[in-house]
Design an enzyme around this catalytic site. Structure first.
Site, short mmCIF file in Angstrom:
data_model
loop_
_atom_site.label_atom_id
_atom_site.label_comp_id
_atom_site.label_asym_id
_atom_site.label_seq_id
_atom_site.Cartn_x
_atom_site.Cartn_y
_atom_site.Cartn_z
N ASN A 181 19.42 61.06 25.86
CA ASN A 181 19.79 59.66 26.09
C ASN A 181 20.59 59.17 24.89
O ASN A 181 20.80 59.90 23.93
CB ASN A 181 18.53 58.81 26.34
N ASP A 201 11.67 60.61 30.08
CA ASP A 201 10.53 60.49 31.00
C ASP A 201 10.21 61.80 31.70
O ASP A 201 9.10 61.99 32.16
CB ASP A 201 10.84 59.41 32.05
N PHE A 223 7.93 50.02 22.33
CA PHE A 223 9.23 49.39 22.58
C PHE A 223 9.47 49.37 24.09
O PHE A 223 8.93 50.21 24.81
CB PHE A 223 10.35 50.19 21.88
N LYS A 260 0.54 50.16 29.44
CA LYS A 260 0.41 51.25 28.46
C LYS A 260 -0.76 51.01 27.50
O LYS A 260 -1.18 51.93 26.81
CB LYS A 260 1.70 51.43 27.68
N1 CTP Z 1 7.25 56.26 25.50
C1 CTP Z 1 6.45 57.30 25.11
N2 CTP Z 1 6.39 58.43 25.85
C2 CTP Z 1 7.11 58.54 26.99
C3 CTP Z 1 7.93 57.48 27.40
C4 CTP Z 1 7.99 56.35 26.64
O1 CTP Z 1 5.80 57.20 24.06
N3 CTP Z 1 7.04 59.66 27.68
C5 CTP Z 1 7.23 55.01 24.70
C6 CTP Z 1 8.53 54.69 24.01
O2 CTP Z 1 8.56 55.23 22.69
C7 CTP Z 1 8.48 53.18 23.99
C8 CTP Z 1 7.72 52.82 25.24
O3 CTP Z 1 6.99 53.97 25.60
O4 CTP Z 1 7.72 52.69 22.88
C9 CTP Z 1 8.51 52.37 26.42
O5 CTP Z 1 9.52 53.24 26.74
P1 CTP Z 1 10.45 52.98 28.00
O6 CTP Z 1 11.36 54.15 28.12
O7 CTP Z 1 11.05 51.62 27.92
O8 CTP Z 1 9.35 52.93 29.13
P2 CTP Z 1 9.05 53.85 30.33
O9 CTP Z 1 7.70 54.43 30.14
O10 CTP Z 1 10.17 54.79 30.54
O11 CTP Z 1 8.97 52.80 31.52
P3 CTP Z 1 10.07 52.44 32.63
O12 CTP Z 1 10.21 53.64 33.45
O13 CTP Z 1 9.44 51.27 33.30
O14 CTP Z 1 11.30 52.05 31.88
#
Ligand code: CTP
Length: 397
Positions: free
Chosen positions: A208, A276, A323, A341
Site C-alpha cells: 500500500n 488485510d 489508527f 478492535k
Molecule cells: N491493523 C492491524 N492489523 C491488521 C490491520 C490493521 O494492526 N491486520 C491496525 C492498523 O495498524 C491500524 C488499525 O488497525 O492501527 C486500523 O487499520 P485500518 O486498515 O484502517 O482498519 P481495517 O482493520 O483494515 O478496517 P477496515 O477494513 O474497516 O478499513
C-alpha cells in the site's frame, strides 16, 4: 547539557578504542565528569596516560589495585556514576555481562552497579552477526541495557557491514538521552509503522502507499520524551528514528510475531498500514506468463495485530492506540473501529485521494477516545506526533 553528570567510561579492547579518547573530550566539553576504566585489552590500543590526560583524572585498570580500594572501593566506583558507558563494547565484554562474570575490574563494575548502562558495540561484522552475539544482545536489551550503534560501513579489518562503533558525537547524544529524565523516562512504548509487503512470488508483492512517515515521527517524538521505544517497521520509505530499537519486518504475520516478542510495554501505538490479506497461493518460484491465461490469486485474512493486542487477557499494554485510515464517514467508521478492535484511542484520518495525506508530509486527524472525538487542525506529521506523544505522556503519568 551534561553539567555535573558523573560518567564511568569503560574502554574495551578494540581498534575503536581510539575513538574513546575523542568521546572523553566531547563529554567533558559538555560539563560531564568522566572517570575512565581501561581493560587490559584496551591498553593494547590506547595508553593509560593519554586516557587519564584527557579525562583529567586517574584511570582505573586493576581490580586488585589496593591504592584504588583504599581511595574508593570498586563497589562504590560502580555506584557513584550517573551512567556507565562501555565504548568500545567488545563481543567478549558483552558475553561477560550476559554471563554475570566478574573476573576483572570492568566486568566487576558492570555486575556491581545499580546505575544505567549504555554500550557502544564495536567488532568485526562476522562477530556481530554471529548467533551467539545476537543472543547476547537480545539478553542485554531485555535486562534494560541501552545500546548505541553499531553502524554499518568499512571496517578496520577490511570488511564491510555492521560492527563499526558509533561516532563520539552519536554516543554523546545517546548519553544525553539516557540521562535526560523526560516525562516518559522508564516507560517502554511499542510503535508499529510503515506498510507490509505480502508476497505473490519471489519478485512480486502486494503493498500500500504508506511511507511510514507518521509512525516514524511518533516514535521519534516518544524517544524525545525519554521513552524506551521498540519500533516495528514494515518496508518504509523513510529511515527509522534514532534512539529506538528497530525491528524490521516484511509481512503482517511477521509484524504480529515481532510485536508479541516486544511485549510487555506500557503503551502500544499501531501506526502501521497493515495489509488485510495475504496471498495463500504465493509461489516460491517466479510465476511465468502462460499463453492465454492470467494467474488467479487466492487470499486469506491477515491477523489483526491491533485487535489481538487490545484483547489480550494478560499483559495488555495500559494504553493501546490504533489508527483508522478512512475515505468516507471518517468519524463514524473510526468510532466503530475503536469499539470493534478494543483499543483505547483511535487516531482517525481521511486518506481520500486529493487530501495528500497518505505519503504526504501533513496530517489532519481526529483523536477518538472513550470521551468522544477531538478534531485537531491540519498540521505537519511531526507536529501531530509531538502532540500525540504529549497526550500519551499525560495518560501514562
Ligand atoms: N491493523 C492491524 N492489523 C491488521 C490491520 C490493521 O494492526 N491486520 C491496525 C492498523 O495498524 C491500524 C488499525 O488497525 O492501527 C486500523 O487499520 P485500518 O486498515 O484502517 O482498519 P481495517 O482493520 O483494515 O478496517 P477496515 O477494513 O474497516 O478499513
Amino acid at each position: 547539557m551534561l553539567a555535573s553528570k558523573r560518567i564511568l567510561l569503560i574502554i574495551g579492547g578494540g581498534i575503536a578504542a581510539f575513538k574513546a579518547l575523542d568521546l572523553i573530550r566531547r563529554l567533558r566539553e559538555r560539563g560531564a565528569d568522566v572517570t575512565p576504566v581501561l581493560t587490559r585489552a584496551g591498553e593494547e590500543f590506547v595508553t593509560p596516560l593519554s586516557v587519564s590526560a584527557l579525562a583529567g583524572r586517574k584511570v582505573f585498570r586493576d581490580l586488585f589495585d589496593l591504592t584504588d580500594e583504599a581511595e574508593m572501593g570498586h563497589i562504590e566506583l560502580s555506584r557513584s556514576a550517573d551512567l556507565i558507558v562501555v565504548a568500545p563494547a567488545t563481543a567478549d565484554l558483552m558475553a561477560k555481562m550476559v554471563g554475570g562474570l566478574a573476573n576483572d575490574l570492568a566486568s566487576t563494575l558492570l555486575l556491581a552497579t545499580d546505575a544505567p548502562v549504555l554500550v557502544a558495540p564495536a567488532m568485526n561484522v562476522r562477530m556481530w552477526q554471529h548467533p551467539a552475539t545476537q543472543r547476547n544482545i537480545a539478553t542485554l536489551k531485555a535486562d534494560g541495557i541501552g545500546f548505541v550503534g553499531p553502524e554499518s560501513g568499512d571496517m578496520a579489518c577490511g570488511e564491510h557491514g555492521p560492527g563499526r562503533m558509533s561516532e563520539p558525537l552519536e554516543i554523546v547524544a545517546a548519553v544525553e538521552r539516557a540521562l535526560w529524565a523526560g516525562p516518559l523516562a522508564g516507560k517502554r512504548v511499542l510503535v508499529t509503522s510503515g506498510p507490509t509487503h505480502e508476497p505473490i512470488d519471489p519478485v512480486r508483492y502486494i503493498a500500500n502507499r504508506s511511507s511510514g512517515a507518521q509512525g516514524t515521527a511518533i516514535a521519534r517524538a516518544l524517544v524525545a520524551l525519554g521513552a524506551q521505544v521498540v519500533f516495528v517497521t514494515g518496508p518504509a520509505d523513510v529511515p527509522p528514528p534514532d534512539g529506538a530499537e528497530v525491528v524490521r519486518v516484511r509481512t503482517a504475520r511477521e509484524m504480529l510475531h515481532a510485536v508479541e516478542a516486544a511485549l510487555p510495554a506500557d503503551a502500544a501505538i499501531f501506526a502501521a498500514a497493515v495489509a488485510d490479506w495475504h496471498v495463500t497461493s504465493a509461489s516460491t518460484s517466479k510465476i511465468k506468463k502462460t499463453k492465454g491465461g492470467v494467474p488467479t490469486l487466492e487470499f486469506a485474512e491477515n491477523p489483526d495485530i491491533l485487535a489481538t493486542v487490545s484483547t489480550m487477557k494478560s499483559g495488555r499494554p495500559g494504553l493501546v492506540v490504533g489508527f483508522a485510515a478512512e475515505t468516507d464517514d471518517v468519524i463514524a467508521h473510526a468510532t466503530a473501529k475503536r469499539q470493534r478492535k478494543g483499543c483505547d484511542w483511535i487516531v482517525a484520518n481521511d486518506v481520500s485521494e486529493g487530501t495528500g495525506i497518505m505519503g504526504g508530509t501533513e496530517n489532519d486527524i481526529t483523536l477518538i477516545t472513550m470521551d468522544g472525538a477531538e478534531d485537531w487542525p491540519r498540521m505537519s506529521k511531526g507536529e501531530v506526533a509531538a502532540r500525540l506523544a504529549d497526550r500519551i505522556a499525560q495518560a501514562l503519568a
